[in-house]
Motif scaffolding. Sequence first.
Motif, PDB file in Angstrom:
ATOM      1  N   TYR A   1       0.883  -3.071  -0.565  1.00  0.00           N
ATOM      2  CA  TYR A   1      -0.118  -2.012  -0.403  1.00  0.00           C
ATOM      3  C   TYR A   1       0.095  -1.304   0.934  1.00  0.00           C
ATOM      4  O   TYR A   1       0.349  -1.957   1.946  1.00  0.00           O
ATOM      5  CB  TYR A   1      -1.514  -2.595  -0.393  1.00  0.00           C
ATOM      6  CG  TYR A   1      -1.929  -3.308  -1.653  1.00  0.00           C
ATOM      7  CD1 TYR A   1      -1.695  -4.668  -1.827  1.00  0.00           C
ATOM      8  CD2 TYR A   1      -2.591  -2.627  -2.667  1.00  0.00           C
ATOM      9  CE1 TYR A   1      -2.083  -5.328  -2.975  1.00  0.00           C
ATOM     10  CE2 TYR A   1      -2.994  -3.279  -3.827  1.00  0.00           C
ATOM     11  CZ  TYR A   1      -2.740  -4.620  -3.973  1.00  0.00           C
ATOM     12  OH  TYR A   1      -3.133  -5.273  -5.112  1.00  0.00           O
ATOM     13  N   CYS A   2      -0.055   0.009   0.924  1.00  0.00           N
ATOM     14  CA  CYS A   2      -0.097   0.705   2.200  1.00  0.00           C
ATOM     15  C   CYS A   2      -1.549   0.976   2.576  1.00  0.00           C
ATOM     16  O   CYS A   2      -2.434   1.043   1.716  1.00  0.00           O
ATOM     17  CB  CYS A   2       0.727   1.983   2.193  1.00  0.00           C
ATOM     18  SG  CYS A   2       0.066   3.311   1.220  1.00  0.00           S
ATOM     19  N   ASN A   3      -1.743   1.121   3.859  1.00  0.00           N
ATOM     20  CA  ASN A   3      -3.074   1.282   4.434  1.00  0.00           C
ATOM     21  C   ASN A   3      -2.931   2.232   5.618  1.00  0.00           C
ATOM     22  O   ASN A   3      -1.975   2.117   6.398  1.00  0.00           O
ATOM     23  CB  ASN A   3      -3.588  -0.089   4.879  1.00  0.00           C
ATOM     24  CG  ASN A   3      -4.857  -0.042   5.679  1.00  0.00           C
ATOM     25  OD1 ASN A   3      -4.839   0.313   6.854  1.00  0.00           O
ATOM     26  ND2 ASN A   3      -5.963  -0.407   5.059  1.00  0.00           N
ATOM     27  N   ALA A   4      -3.874   3.164   5.738  1.00  0.00           N
ATOM     28  CA  ALA A   4      -3.777   4.130   6.829  1.00  0.00           C
ATOM     29  C   ALA A   4      -5.164   4.486   7.344  1.00  0.00           C
ATOM     30  O   ALA A   4      -6.145   4.507   6.589  1.00  0.00           O
ATOM     31  CB  ALA A   4      -3.056   5.383   6.356  1.00  0.00           C
ATOM     32  N   ASP A   5      -5.219   4.784   8.631  1.00  0.00           N
ATOM     33  CA  ASP A   5      -6.444   5.256   9.264  1.00  0.00           C
ATOM     34  C   ASP A   5      -6.338   6.768   9.384  1.00  0.00           C
ATOM     35  O   ASP A   5      -5.477   7.282  10.099  1.00  0.00           O
ATOM     36  CB  ASP A   5      -6.601   4.626  10.649  1.00  0.00           C
ATOM     37  CG  ASP A   5      -6.640   3.110  10.580  1.00  0.00           C
ATOM     38  OD1 ASP A   5      -6.012   2.453  11.435  1.00  0.00           O
ATOM     39  OD2 ASP A   5      -7.277   2.581   9.650  1.00  0.00           O
TER      40      ASP A   5
END
Length: 120
Positions: A93-97
């Motif tokens: 999974y990718c995750n970004a702010d």
Amino acid sequence: QVQLVESGGGLVQPGGSLRLSCAASGSIFSIDDMHWYRQAPGKERDLVATISRGGTTYADSVKGRFTISRDNAKNTVYLQMNSLKPEDTAVYYCNADVSSTPYTPYYEYWGQGTQVTVSS
């Protein structure tokens, strides 16, 4: 709204390589840290790699084999995975702010995940 879409997963033999991509789209003003996580069956979701303004960090289990990078012009983060092992099998999974305007804080977004299977 912001969407993160991963791609590049699949089946690979031990010792092989894969390159994952995660493209962010939608209402984006600025993206801060970007991360890759993975979750194997029956296990918790673990942080694999992070790329921030200060540099990159990796889980000990992938150091020297995985490389995280980003293309800010394309709002995309990559994970180059080399020397893959069966224990790397997981959903990644990718995750970004992401901040959508100059006046709003950063919020955390997740992609839908992409399956990586390492098997002979």
